[in-house]
Motif scaffolding. Structure first.
Motif, PDB file in Angstrom:
ATOM      1  N   ARG A   2       0.842  -1.187   0.000  1.00 21.76           N
ATOM      2  CA  ARG A   2       0.000   0.000   0.000  1.00 21.76           C
ATOM      3  C   ARG A   2       0.879   1.240   0.000  1.00 21.76           C
ATOM      4  NH1 ARG A   2      -5.341   0.128   2.801  1.00 21.76           N
ATOM      5  NH2 ARG A   2      -4.845   2.307   3.057  1.00 21.76           N
ATOM      6  N   GLY A   3       0.313   2.332  -0.428  1.00 21.11           N
ATOM      7  CA  GLY A   3       0.990   3.603  -0.268  1.00 21.11           C
ATOM      8  C   GLY A   3       2.076   3.837  -1.309  1.00 21.11           C
ATOM      9  N   SER A   4       2.880   4.889  -1.090  1.00 23.33           N
ATOM     10  CA  SER A   4       3.864   5.259  -2.097  1.00 23.33           C
ATOM     11  C   SER A   4       5.099   5.858  -1.441  1.00 23.33           C
ATOM     12  CB  SER A   4       3.257   6.289  -3.058  1.00 23.33           C
ATOM     13  OG  SER A   4       2.947   7.457  -2.333  1.00 23.33           O
ATOM     14  N   VAL A   5       6.211   5.770  -2.176  1.00 24.57           N
ATOM     15  CA  VAL A   5       7.481   6.349  -1.714  1.00 24.57           C
ATOM     16  C   VAL A   5       7.919   7.390  -2.728  1.00 24.57           C
ATOM     17  CG1 VAL A   5       9.920   5.900  -1.285  1.00 24.57           C
ATOM     18  CG2 VAL A   5       8.219   4.261  -0.506  1.00 24.57           C
ATOM     19  N   GLN A   6       8.362   8.538  -2.244  1.00 24.31           N
ATOM     20  CA  GLN A   6       8.973   9.541  -3.115  1.00 24.31           C
ATOM     21  C   GLN A   6      10.410   9.760  -2.665  1.00 24.31           C
ATOM     22  OE1 GLN A   6       6.559  13.105  -3.152  1.00 24.31           O
ATOM     23  NE2 GLN A   6       5.531  12.353  -4.983  1.00 24.31           N
ATOM     24  N   LEU A   7      11.331   9.817  -3.636  1.00 28.34           N
ATOM     25  CA  LEU A   7      12.733  10.088  -3.342  1.00 28.34           C
ATOM     26  C   LEU A   7      13.128  11.363  -4.070  1.00 28.34           C
ATOM     27  CD1 LEU A   7      14.047   6.456  -3.833  1.00 28.34           C
ATOM     28  CD2 LEU A   7      13.875   7.656  -1.662  1.00 28.34           C
ATOM     29  N   PHE A   8      13.656  12.318  -3.355  1.00 26.10           N
ATOM     30  CA  PHE A   8      14.044  13.622  -3.928  1.00 26.10           C
ATOM     31  C   PHE A   8      12.886  14.188  -4.760  1.00 26.10           C
ATOM     32  CE2 PHE A   8      18.068  11.476  -3.131  1.00 26.10           C
ATOM     33  CZ  PHE A   8      18.774  12.458  -2.461  1.00 26.10           C
ATOM     34  N   GLY A   9      11.651  14.010  -4.271  1.00 29.47           N
ATOM     35  CA  GLY A   9      10.493  14.603  -4.926  1.00 29.47           C
ATOM     36  C   GLY A   9       9.932  13.816  -6.090  1.00 29.47           C
ATOM     37  N   ALA A  10      10.574  12.680  -6.476  1.00 32.10           N
ATOM     38  CA  ALA A  10      10.087  11.893  -7.613  1.00 32.10           C
ATOM     39  C   ALA A  10       9.541  10.564  -7.110  1.00 32.10           C
ATOM     40  CB  ALA A  10      11.221  11.640  -8.603  1.00 32.10           C
ATOM     41  N   PRO A  11       8.433  10.073  -7.698  1.00 29.63           N
ATOM     42  CA  PRO A  11       7.929   8.757  -7.306  1.00 29.63           C
ATOM     43  C   PRO A  11       9.021   7.699  -7.494  1.00 29.63           C
ATOM     44  CG  PRO A  11       6.421   9.832  -8.849  1.00 29.63           C
ATOM     45  CD  PRO A  11       7.660  10.670  -8.789  1.00 29.63           C
ATOM     46  N   ALA A  12       9.139   6.758  -6.538  1.00 29.90           N
ATOM     47  CA  ALA A  12      10.281   5.829  -6.534  1.00 29.90           C
ATOM     48  C   ALA A  12      10.374   5.010  -7.809  1.00 29.90           C
ATOM     49  CB  ALA A  12      10.178   4.904  -5.326  1.00 29.90           C
ATOM     50  N   ASP A  13       9.215   4.642  -8.404  1.00 29.97           N
ATOM     51  CA  ASP A  13       9.284   3.779  -9.590  1.00 29.97           C
ATOM     52  C   ASP A  13       9.770   4.537 -10.818  1.00 29.97           C
ATOM     53  OD1 ASP A  13       7.001   5.228  -9.435  1.00 29.97           O
ATOM     54  OD2 ASP A  13       5.664   3.694 -10.227  1.00 29.97           O
ATOM     55  N   ARG A  14       9.760   5.882 -10.755  1.00 33.52           N
ATOM     56  CA  ARG A  14      10.287   6.637 -11.903  1.00 33.52           C
ATOM     57  C   ARG A  14      11.563   7.381 -11.526  1.00 33.52           C
ATOM     58  NH1 ARG A  14       5.835  10.344 -13.321  1.00 33.52           N
ATOM     59  NH2 ARG A  14       4.490   9.231 -11.882  1.00 33.52           N
ATOM     60  N   PHE A  15      12.078   7.087 -10.323  1.00 35.65           N
ATOM     61  CA  PHE A  15      13.263   7.777  -9.814  1.00 35.65           C
ATOM     62  C   PHE A  15      14.495   7.352 -10.592  1.00 35.65           C
ATOM     63  CE2 PHE A  15      16.713   7.929  -6.534  1.00 35.65           C
ATOM     64  CZ  PHE A  15      16.765   9.302  -6.436  1.00 35.65           C
ATOM     65  N   LYS A  16      15.291   8.323 -11.030  1.00 29.82           N
ATOM     66  CA  LYS A  16      16.482   8.005 -11.832  1.00 29.82           C
ATOM     67  C   LYS A  16      17.785   8.357 -11.116  1.00 29.82           C
ATOM     68  CE  LYS A  16      14.684   6.590 -15.827  1.00 29.82           C
ATOM     69  NZ  LYS A  16      13.854   5.552 -15.181  1.00 29.82           N
ATOM     70  N   GLY A  17      17.683   9.084  -9.996  1.00 26.73           N
ATOM     71  CA  GLY A  17      18.908   9.615  -9.388  1.00 26.73           C
ATOM     72  C   GLY A  17      19.542   8.716  -8.357  1.00 26.73           C
ATOM     73  N   TRP A  18      19.587   7.385  -8.653  1.00 27.72           N
ATOM     74  CA  TRP A  18      20.113   6.445  -7.653  1.00 27.72           C
ATOM     75  C   TRP A  18      21.538   6.790  -7.248  1.00 27.72           C
ATOM     76  CZ3 TRP A  18      16.713   3.740  -5.180  1.00 27.72           C
ATOM     77  CH2 TRP A  18      15.512   3.379  -5.812  1.00 27.72           C
ATOM     78  N   ARG A  19      22.274   7.463  -8.124  1.00 24.87           N
ATOM     79  CA  ARG A  19      23.651   7.797  -7.776  1.00 24.87           C
ATOM     80  C   ARG A  19      23.706   8.780  -6.600  1.00 24.87           C
ATOM     81  NH1 ARG A  19      25.862  10.961 -12.917  1.00 24.87           N
ATOM     82  NH2 ARG A  19      24.991   9.143 -13.944  1.00 24.87           N
ATOM     83  N   ARG A  20      22.566   9.435  -6.289  1.00 29.83           N
ATOM     84  CA  ARG A  20      22.558  10.375  -5.162  1.00 29.83           C
ATOM     85  C   ARG A  20      22.408   9.660  -3.829  1.00 29.83           C
ATOM     86  NH1 ARG A  20      18.521  15.230  -6.354  1.00 29.83           N
ATOM     87  NH2 ARG A  20      19.732  16.152  -4.669  1.00 29.83           N
ATOM     88  N   ILE A  21      22.129   8.344  -3.865  1.00 31.42           N
ATOM     89  CA  ILE A  21      21.880   7.593  -2.644  1.00 31.42           C
ATOM     90  C   ILE A  21      23.031   6.640  -2.364  1.00 31.42           C
ATOM     91  CG2 ILE A  21      20.329   5.969  -1.497  1.00 31.42           C
ATOM     92  CD1 ILE A  21      18.073   7.060  -3.134  1.00 31.42           C
ATOM     93  N   GLY A  22      23.529   6.662  -1.130  1.00 39.20           N
ATOM     94  CA  GLY A  22      24.529   5.690  -0.696  1.00 39.20           C
ATOM     95  C   GLY A  22      23.884   4.761   0.313  1.00 39.20           C
ATOM     96  N   PHE A  23      24.048   3.465   0.109  1.00 36.89           N
ATOM     97  CA  PHE A  23      23.378   2.495   0.972  1.00 36.89           C
ATOM     98  C   PHE A  23      24.424   1.625   1.658  1.00 36.89           C
ATOM     99  CE2 PHE A  23      21.040  -1.789   0.934  1.00 36.89           C
ATOM    100  CZ  PHE A  23      20.512  -1.589   2.200  1.00 36.89           C
ATOM    101  N   VAL A  24      24.300   1.506   2.964  1.00 39.70           N
ATOM    102  CA  VAL A  24      25.173   0.616   3.732  1.00 39.70           C
ATOM    103  C   VAL A  24      24.289  -0.489   4.291  1.00 39.70           C
ATOM    104  CG1 VAL A  24      26.801   0.421   5.635  1.00 39.70           C
ATOM    105  CG2 VAL A  24      26.676   2.540   4.321  1.00 39.70           C
ATOM    106  N   PRO A  25      24.282  -1.667   3.640  1.00 41.79           N
ATOM    107  CA  PRO A  25      23.405  -2.734   4.116  1.00 41.79           C
ATOM    108  C   PRO A  25      23.931  -3.362   5.397  1.00 41.79           C
ATOM    109  CG  PRO A  25      24.662  -3.483   2.219  1.00 41.79           C
ATOM    110  CD  PRO A  25      25.060  -2.057   2.478  1.00 41.79           C
TER     111      PRO A  25
END
Lengths: 270, 337
Positions: free
Chosen positions: A59-82
């Motif tokens: 349910r619901g939705s996620v926005q990253l840097f103002g863009a819906p996650a499924d159309r988000f292109k700026g993955w290089r702006r995110i650093g992930f430490v699993p």
């Protein structure tokens, strides 16, 4: 006017038929340092995975840097430490190689590393204090050092948003202090940080806001806390006539909820 | 070495050279994904493809490529779902593949002797057309495995991180599986379907005894695979032995030589390294005693990098600070230092 870096609206996650997250509303603004605390199984890691698109939302939705996650292109702006897995991969890999994979978002397939990529990798390894180990195999490092390699990998992409899942779990205190120092430098540079932890430890002074998860819901969202046990009000006391919340995932509602929902709906019609 | 002037020996050497290069190249990624036996499974399934080719009297290699690719895609989808019964699903596929192969070969009116050529390789019967198909497919595999190495490495190493970095994890994973299927059918002529997995995995296992980085492992494995394949053909050209089996035994011989060396290297690193740099900066206030005494003390755990006790480098080993004294594991007890 601050930019919204993460925004999750009415988020619900179901895994294996069990509701893991329910009714999640969370906004993280630029420059914030948000700690997500909670007991084991409270859904804090799932929250992070849902934000990053690693676990699908029911349910619901996620926005990253103002863009819906499924159309988000700026993955290089995110650093992930699993979360660090104790098992090392089947084939040896050096510190440099692992950290260099943090630059791949900046490169096209088959494109060799440019000078600025190599500089970024070197800088990241430097930042976590492992310059003298760059050529060594990761499996020869201690747990705390391996964790620092994963942080360096995220830093190599020079992210605007850093997301860390239990970065201090199983790390000795000395390494936790080093780690707090690394984060402080990032905070000073204005990096937005979302960090999952069990306990705050030496990271506490860096945090600008704490979110506490309990049973898949956000139980607290406010000024920093030392531990998820410090939540001032564990639950709200509703007046007796207050109507039942209907915030479960649609297909995982219990019979009791269903009855309540029907009662409300029918009441509205008559 | 007058044998080398024969055309069929030259073709066999060329086929061995390119398979020895391609099989460990893709095998490295399978080992990294902890799918060392995937090549073996694909080999079993490819047998059904061979039988289908025999039945319809078309090229067995062509049908084997198609069937192996389909199986590899299926296996990748099973793996992606990450279900615990994944290995059972794979077992079903393997045995279905080999049973189907034998069954359909019977329907095609061929004997088991025909299948033997594919099960154990028949490198000396490689003809002009086969050799060019083999070389072309092997070149594709090597170019992809080496050229895309940074991406394929990152994805096999940590798929979650790769997805957040925006890489097409699923596409690349399928690519590795399909390349593995192609490699299996390429190597079918040299070492045969039952031994193909050995050429994909054994050189990698040998290489990682000696190497510390992924790139070194990939390149050393390719060199070892080529050396084993070419010398296997040379041996069997001079002595009357099966080339496929000789290649695999040579590769295993290489592992047997490298393993003790790897043991020593690993032991040296383990004894000398598990301390954090931070420990060096701390003043512990504990003096070293020259006489080591044995402390009969209960330990709920073995000291190690993650035990939380302060680690201190001491000559060729590491001491741990525990309850105000410092000691190091020695056999079944702790020495006081």
């Amino acid at each position: 006017m601050s930019e919204q870096v993460i925004r999750i609206t009415d988020g619900g996650v179901v895994l294996g038929g069990r509701p893991i997250l329910r009714g999640i509303e969370l906004t993280v603004n630029r420059g914030e340092v948000v700690a997500v605390l909670g007991a084991n199984g409270s859904g804090k890691s799932t929250l992070v995975r849902a934000i990053l698109g690693l676990t699908p939302l029911r349910r619901g939705s996620v926005q990253l840097f103002g863009a819906p996650a499924d159309r988000f292109k700026g993955w290089r702006r995110i650093g992930f430490v699993p979360q660090r897995t104790t098992a090392t991969a089947g084939v040896p890999a050096s510190v440099w190689e692992v950290v260099a994979s943090g630059r791949l978002a900046q490169l096209r397939p088959l494109q060799p590393m440019r000078r600025k990529d190599k500089d970024a990798v070197r800088e990241a390894i430097d930042a976590v204090g492992l310059s003298d180990r760059a050529g060594d195999g990761c499996s020869t490092l201690s747990g705390g050092q391996q964790q620092r390699v994963l942080i360096a990998r995220a830093l190599a992409g020079r992210p605007d948003l850093l997301v860390l899942d239990e970065p201090t779990a199983g790390v000795d205190l000395a390494s936790q202090d080093t780690f707090a120092e690394i984060l402080r430098r990032l905070v000073d540079q204005g990096t937005t940080i979302l960090l999952v932890a069990h306990e705050m430890g030496p990271l506490e002074p860096l945090i600008s806001r704490t979110v506490v998860m309990r049973d898949g819901r956000i139980a607290y969202d406010g000024p920093p806390l030392e531990s998820f046990r410090d939540v001032p009000h564990a639950h709200a006391h509703h007046p007796a006539e207050h109507r039942a919340h209907v915030d479960y995932s649609l297909d995982v509602r219990t019979p009791v909820d269903r009855a309540a929902h029907h009662a409300d709906g029918d009441g509205g019609l008559r | 070495m007058s044998l080398l002037t024969y055309d069929f020996v030259q073709r066999a050497l060329l086929a061995a050279f390119v398979t020895g290069l391609a099989a460990p190249a893709i095998g490295t990624y399978l080992v990294q994904r902890r799918q060392a036996l995937m090549g073996d499974g694909l080999g079993h399934v490819a047998l059904t493809g061979v039988a289908v080719g025999l039945w319809f009297s078309t090229s067995p290699v062509a049908t084997a490529v198609v069937v192996a690719i389909l199986a590899s895609v299926l296996m990748e989808l099973v793996r992606e779902r990450g279900s615990t019964s994944g290995d059972v699903a794979l077992a079903l596929l393997f045995y279905g593949g080999i049973a189907g192969g034998v069954f359909i070969t019977g329907l095609a009116g061929q004997s088991a002797a025909t299948l033997n050529r594919f099960l154990f390789g028949s490198i000396t019967t490689v003809d002009e057309r086969d050799i060019w198909v083999t070389v072309a497919l092997a070149v594709v595999v090597v170019l992809a495995a080496v050229g895309l190495a940074p991406r394929l490495f990152a994805i096999a190493h940590d798929p979650d991180f790769a997805r957040v970095a925006g890489l097409r994890v699923r596409g690349y994973n399928l690519l590795v599986s399909v390349l593995a299927a192609v490699t299996v059918t390429v190597a079918m002529r040299t070492v045969g379907l039952l031994l193909v997995s050995a050429l994909m995995v054994v050189p990698v296992a040998t290489a990682q005894q000696l190497t510390r980085t992924f790139k070194q492992t990939l390149l050393v494995a390719m060199a070892l695979g080529t050396a084993a394949a070419v010398s296997g053909v040379l041996v069997s050209a001079n002595v009357d032995v099966a080339p496929g089996a000789t290649i695999v035994l040579l590769a295993l011989g290489g592992f047997a030589l490298a393993w003790p060396v790897g043991m020593v290297l690993r032991r040296r690193r383990r004894v000398a390294e598990p301390f954090s740099d931070d420990a060096l900066d701390l003043d512990l206030g504990l003096e070293l005693g020259h006489d080591h005494t044995v402390v009969p003390e209960e330990h709920g755990h073995d000291h190690g990098p993650d035990c939380g006790h302060q680690a201190v480098p001491h000559g060729d080993h590491v001491d741990y600070v525990h309850d105000g004294h410092r000691h190091a594991p020695h056999g079944g007890h702790y020495d006081e230092h």
